[in-house]
Design an enzyme around this catalytic site. Sequence first.
Site, short mmCIF file in Angstrom:
data_model
loop_
_atom_site.label_atom_id
_atom_site.label_comp_id
_atom_site.label_asym_id
_atom_site.label_seq_id
_atom_site.Cartn_x
_atom_site.Cartn_y
_atom_site.Cartn_z
N HIS A 155 1.59 4.46 -3.00
CA HIS A 155 1.72 5.94 -2.87
C HIS A 155 2.95 6.38 -3.56
CE1 HIS A 155 -1.62 6.62 -0.23
NE2 HIS A 155 -1.11 5.96 0.61
N HIS A 192 0.76 -1.30 -0.07
CA HIS A 192 0.14 0.08 -0.10
C HIS A 192 0.92 1.46 -0.11
CE1 HIS A 192 -3.61 2.78 1.06
NE2 HIS A 192 -2.49 2.99 1.78
N GLU A 193 1.86 1.30 0.97
CA GLU A 193 2.67 2.34 0.99
C GLU A 193 3.46 2.52 -0.50
OE1 GLU A 193 2.23 4.67 3.29
OE2 GLU A 193 1.08 3.24 4.44
#
Length: 223
Positions: free
Chosen positions: A98, A94-95
């Site tokens: 980004h 998920h990170e």
Amino acid sequence: MDILLLLIAIAITFIAQIYVSSSYNTFKKVKIKKDITGFEVARKILDSYGLNNIYITETKGILSDHYDASRKVVRLSTEVFHGNSVASCSVAAHEVGHAIQDKIGYSFMRFRSMIFPLVSFASYAGYFAILIGALFSSMEIIWFGIALEIIILIFQLVTLPVEFDASKRALEELEKQSILGKKELSNSKKMLKAAAFTYVASVLNTILQIVRLILIFGNSNKE
């Protein structure tokens, strides 16, 4: 009505925290078939996008994971950095989502970064302005404070598509890179859904707080 809105806001925040903590604690115990840590997941996805310039560092805390766009660093909490669970892989991916958004210039992320300095000011000055306005019976200052709270709400609303998109990219990469199997992907989706709910809860909480302020000072003004 004022007390009811306050209780609803507290309940939403409490439920969101319980939901994400429960999901994280459940899926951090579910080890994945591949012997790969959150750090390795992040590195694998980053390298596949040619993002070799982005570092991955370990940071303290639980669920303190984030992508630092200014320094081009993915910061992973200790459990995620070293863990090889569904939760660790999901959060790490998920990170990295980004970081991918940053590379392609994802519009919502760019807009969020653009208004961040104003939001930082609003988060400190909003309730202070409302307090000062109430002390000196100045509705102009009170409405200015409420306007600052609305700026925070706009930031939170923009954050929703940023977070949803990062989770979508995470699931796509976890499948494409053959990191997680079908069942593991299903669990990963549940984990990321729980994390996303915290952002939805923040939006609802802020809306309720703004409505509550308008009701309080709107009625005071009529009196």
